[in-house]
Structure formats: C-alpha cells, structure tokens
Design a protein around this motif. Structure first.
Motif: not given
Length: 671
Positions: A230-243, A248-255
């Motif tokens: 979470a300290d990376r700070g990038d995934l929380p900024k994401v509106q649309f995600l492509w994996t 598979e990111p943890e579900a709580n990080t991409i809710s």
C-alpha cells in the motif's frame, strides 16, 4: 579493498622486431573508480538503500530494518541474513566487481539456500553507499563470530593519491552490536541526497521491490514500521485496472476500482519461460498521480527478480496519446535478467541497454497491450465521466438527450474529457461545460464534431480551439449561409413547379438534411442497394419506376438506422392502406437481406414524402399513427410544404443574417 591488475600477453604476430622476448602489458583498475561507480553514480537515498536491501535478500534475510536519525546524522540498515566471515568480507564484500552468479557454482551462485533467485549481478552495488555518506561502518556475524570495519572517503582518496592499497579500519569488539546477519551504519550524511524524509523514503523504497511481504518471507521496516504494498501509493489511485493473466491483486486493494479487465501475459511466439506479470491502471485525473513524497506516479515500473529494473518504461514507448497522461503500473519481466544471458542493466541498475532483443520484445509487447488498453479506456471513461457529470448537472443529461443518436457518442466523449480536466474551482468546470456545449453545437452544423472533440486535451487547448473555431466561423459563415439558403429556395422552386420525379429524387437524395438535420452525413451502400433492387424495393430505371407508379430514393443509412424514403408526386392523392402495404413490403424485404448479414434486429424507418394529405391525417390521427408504427417504429408521413417550413425554421438564424451579409459582400466586392 585492493587495486586489481590483469596481465595481458602481447600479440606474437606483431610486426615489431622481437629482439629478446615478447613484452608484458598490464591493465590496472584504480581505486578512483569509486568516484564514478559509487560517489557520483547514485543520486538519492532510495536508490542506495535498494542495493543494501537487495544484498539482504541475497543473504536469505527474512527482515531488513532501516533506521534514520531524526537529525539526519546517520542511517542504519540491519538484516538477519547468513552474515559474513572475515574471508567473506575480504573476498566478497571488499572485492569490487565480485559477481556472485559467475564466481560461485551454479547451485549457490544463482539461487540462495532458501531458493531465492539472486538479485545482485555486477558486484558494484556496495559502492553506492558512498554516494550519500562519507563514513561507512560494516558489521557482520556468522557462525557465532562477528567482525567489522570502518571505511571513509577521505582515507580512500588519500590511498588513491599516494597510489597505495586501502585497508579499512577494524572496529573494536566492544563497538560491535550485530548478533545475526549484517549491519551497515552510514555516517557524515550528504543531506542534499536524503530526499524529503522518511515518509517519502518509505514510498520510494516500496516502489523498488515487488517481493515485500509475508508471501515472500521478506519484510522491510523503516523506523519500526513495516513497508507494505500500500505504501507504493499507485494502486489506490487507479480508477480502471488491467491485470496480466495469472496475476490477481488482493481484493481489498482494488475494491475502489470501477472497471477491470485481464490482458494476455505474453506473445505466442515467445519462449515458453517468457511472460509478464503485474498490472496497468489509469487514474481518473492526471493530477491524481502527482505525489510530492513518492514522486510522480505517471509511469510503468519494470521489475526483474523482484527488484527495480527500469524506473519508467513508459518514457521509452514514445506514445503521446492522451491516455498515457493517466497511466501508471508495475510489471515484472524476469526474462530481462536471465542468468544465462548478458546483463543489460546499466551500472546504477535503474535503466537498461535498449538495443537488447529482450528489451525490444518487451517494448513491442507493451505497445500491443496498450493499444488494447486505450480502446477500453475510452469506452469506460466516457461511460463513467458522463454518469458523474450528469449527477453534477442534470442540465447536461437534458442536453445529451436532445442530440440525435449519431452525435451523442461524440458529445459524451467531449463531456468525459471536460469532466476529467484539472480545475481549481468546480465552477470553472461548469463554465467549460457551457463553452464546450456551445462549441459542439457550432461544430455540429458543420459536421466536424469528431475533429473538435479529438482536439480537446486540456483547458488551454480547449480555449485555443474555441478561438480558432470562432475565427473560422467568421471566414466561412457567408458561404454556409448562402449554400443553405440557396438549397431551400431551390427546393421551393421544384415543389412549386411540380417537377419531374427525376429532379425531385436527385435533389432530396443530395440534401437529406431537408428531411432531418441529423442526416448530414448519411451514407449509402452499393451492395445493399443492388440487393434491394433485386428484391424490387428499389427500381433502377426511371421508365420502370414510372410503369410501376413509384419513385424511390436510393437506400441510405445514418448512425445505425436503415432509411428508405418513398417520394410521391406533389399532386398525387394517396390512400393510407396503399402506403402501409408498400412500406411493409419494403421492411420485410430489407429485414430478409439484413438477416443474411447477421443483423437480427435492424432499426428501420420508412418515410413517405407526399404533397396531398391522406384523409386520416384530419379524420383519424390515431389510426394514422398506429398504421405507420405497424410498418416500423419511427415510420412517418412528411409533406413537401412541411419540409420547406421546417428548413426555414431550422435555418432562421441564417435567414436573419442575409441582409447584413449581403451588405458585407457588396463591400468586399468593391475592394
């Protein structure tokens, strides 16, 4: 630390006479390489700590603890790895250029005892410590013994100047505090390279490793607080995600993610061991990726073997499209750091040699996947931004509903762009909406809405476009007015003269906007027209049309709608039943043709243009309406006089300007 020398024999085929024996040549590597590979190579503390943490990983440490003095007097890095003996300290740590993967056997040089892939490669990372500190203390404990030494930049430079070997100062036993693993203490810190403090260091270090956490048995702490993904700070900024497939990111990080999609992780032609892991994402607004502490997040970080390999590969893609301003991501490509292939990382291990095939293949792969991403991004962005804008301003929703279907998609793209533009005050955004809508309506009259919408990439760009369009409007307005007024007058003349069907047919065919202003860009299909002619819906020759008693405008489409227009002579009286039978015949045959083209639910309209009203228009309008709907939804009767009146009303603004424009034309003609 020693000066290294390499003996190289002379070439026996040399043309120089051999008077006695071949001369001996010697290459020496001086200790001043520290100036280039240590003191001046690294520019910030995060890059330096990356090397120390990578060494801890290679030492099978389960944790690395970093402490930073509040007054910036020292930095301490301690791990619980296997540690080093005196021989290890001399033969490995103090040996500049020690290459573990090459200098040890394959079993221990490329994999650690825990089975970890070794991160270190060049044997130069230890020199990075000198880029932020002038004094380095190294302590290590192995098999119950502990040892340590101190190195200082002034003493190393003195040894270089005096052309002597450098011997670090041993640490007294009562100074040694390490009990397991290795401890580094950096003193006399160069404060200008410490960055923006511990919070910033935590974020930057988190973005340099993908192996942090319990899943890999490797934890990093700064001042007692663990670093997490979470300290990376990038995934929380994401509106649309492509994996990428398999990640598979943890579900709580991409809710919070609004939309997501999986992308292929490799090219089919790649070696079976080559694949990419990780994710790509887009923020709602470019400014969301600004981070004063962690640095700008608008980029794609590349990892190999769990550590940073390329700080931002997006810069190398040379892709200037709008979506890249919203893009962030982390990908892992271990094939870039294959044991059996040459090392392509630069000395500071933050960039790569760009002509290597592995790198060029990665670039080609990313370009391909980003093309997929951009298409979906445009769709998702239009959908969500328009929904958000409608919630903010119901008037926007009302405006969009007034637009013909053919223009609505472009209008939604415009609203999506304006909704995402950065503004200091939301009232400014409403002002942009108003100007954008007015500009769109002006462009709609000219059929250039797509060009206009595409050009809107920033607030400044929008204002420039509006200014340019206003100038263009001033220069073209006279021609536009004259063209439309002439068309309306000509059509009036044709109607008044009860012109031949051939003339009537051609004129409306070339000026479909008289039937519906949205049909400016109606298109035809020669293949469809030939099939409709075969089925008897369209008739090719005028003689045949006259024999059959009908005049049909060639089939055209507009925004997914299939339009057939049936013209009747101005003076001919028609019965409702006759029109219904003819219209149903058209629709049935058209549906048959479209089914053969896998169009199962076509949107069809039949429009009858007549001069004299059918009786039901006055006596039974409900029957008239239901009869038209029985042909196809939207089918209707239009009168020639109504077309003229509608055109005059639609272009009343043009008509009101004719006098002023005629006066202007007279002035211009006299120049």
């Amino acid at each position: 630390m020693h000066t290294t020398s390499i003996g190289i024999e002379a070439d026996p085929s040399s043309s120089e006479p051999d008077n006695s024996k071949s001369p001996t040549f010697e290459m020496t590597v001086d200790l001043n390489v520290l100036e280039h590979l240590g003191i001046n190579l690294y520019s910030n503390i995060a890059a330096v700590l990356t090397e120390a943490v990578a060494n801890a990983w290679d030492a099978d440490a389960s944790s690395v603890r970093v402490r930073v003095d509040p007054n910036n007097q020292w930095v301490e890095i301690e791990d619980d790895g296997i540690g080093m003996s005196v021989d290890d300290l001399n033969g490995k740590y103090l040996r500049v250029g020690y290459r573990r993967r090459d200098d040890e056997d394959a079993e221990h040089g490329r994999k650690t005892a825990k089975g970890r892939p070794v991160m270190g490669r060049k044997g130069l990372g230890k020199l990075s410590l000198f880029s932020i500190a002038d004094v380095i203390e190294v302590q290590s404990a192995k098999n119950g013994d502990r040892h340590g030494f101190r190195m200082t930049v002034p003493d190393i430079k003195k040894a270089v100047h005096e052309k002597q070997k450098y011997h670090p100062e041993p640490l007294a036993s009562d100074v040694l505090t390490v009990t397991q693993g290795t401890k580094l203490v950096l003193r006399e810190i160069k404060r200008q390279r410490l960055g923006k403090g511990v919070a910033a260091l935590r974020k930057r270090l988190a973005r340099r490793f993908s192996i942090i956490g319990q899943a890999n048995g490797f934890d990093i702490e700064i001042d007692g607080l663990p670093i997490t993904a979470a300290d990376r700070g990038d995934l929380p900024k994401v509106q649309f995600l492509w994996t990428f497939e398999g990640y598979e990111p943890e579900a709580n990080t991409i809710s919070h993610v609004k939309e997501s999609e999986s992308l292929p992780a490799r090219f089919d032609a790649w070696d079976s061991a080559w694949r990419v892991r990780g994710w790509l994402g887009t923020a709602r607004k470019p400014k969301d990726l600004d981070d004063d502490e962690g640095g700008n997040l608008n980029g794609i970080v590349v990892f190999a073997r769990g550590r940073l390999f390329h700080e931002n590969v997006l810069d190398r893609l040379n892709d200037g499209r709008l979506y890249t301003k919203y893009l962030t991501g982390q990908i892992e490509a271990d094939f870039l750091d294959d044991d059996d292939q040459p090392d392509i990382a630069t000395s500071d291990r933050q960039r790569v040699q760009e002509d290597d095939e592995r790198y060029t293949q990665l670039i080609a792969f990313l370009r391909s996947r980003l093309n997929q991403l951009e298409k979906r991004w445009n769709e998702w962005r239009r959908k969500h931004e328009v929904e958000k804008a409608k919630e903010t301003s119901p008037a926007l929703a009302e405006w969009l509903e007034t637009l013909p279907e053919g223009y609505r998609k472009s209008a939604e793209t415009l609203i999506a762009k304006l909704s995402a533009l950065p503004v200091d005050d939301e009232d400014d955004r409403k002002l942009m909406y108003r100007h954008g809508i007015l500009a769109f309506e002006r462009m709609k009259l000219r059929g250039s809405t797509e060009e206009f919408v595409t050009s809107v990439e920033s607030a400044d760009r929008l204002l420039a476009v509006l200014a340019d369009r206003d100038a263009l409007e001033a220069s073209l307005y006279r021609d536009i007015v004259k063209s439309r007024l002439d068309a309306i007058r000509d059509f009036q003349t044709i109607i008044d003269e009860d012109a031949k069907e051939r003339v009537l047919q051609k004129y409306l065919f070339d000026h479909l906007w008289l039937l519906d202003p949205a049909w400016e860009r109606a298109t035809g299909s020669q293949i469809m027209e030939s099939r409709l002619t075969t089925e008897g819906v369209l008739v090719a020759g005028l003689t045949e049309k006259e024999r059959l008693g009908r005049v049909d405008i060639a089939y055209r489409t507009q925004a997914g709608k299939h339009v057939i227009v049936e013209l009747k002579k101005v003076g001919r009286k028609m019965g409702l039943l006759e029109l219904v039978e003819q219209g149903q015949t058209y629709v049935d045959k058209l549906r048959k043709i479209l089914r053969e083209q896998n169009v199962t639910s076509p949107d069809i309209e039949v429009i009858f243009v007549i001069g004299k009203a059918v009786d039901e228009e006055a006596t039974n309008p409900d029957r008239l309406k239901s009869s038209m709907e029985s042909i196809a939804p939207g089918s209707r009767i239009v009168h020639y006089d109504t077309l003229i009146r509608g055109a005059q009303e639609a272009y009343s603004a043009y008509i009101d300007q004719t006098k002023a424009l005629d006066k202007l034309e007279n002035i211009v003609n006299r120049i």
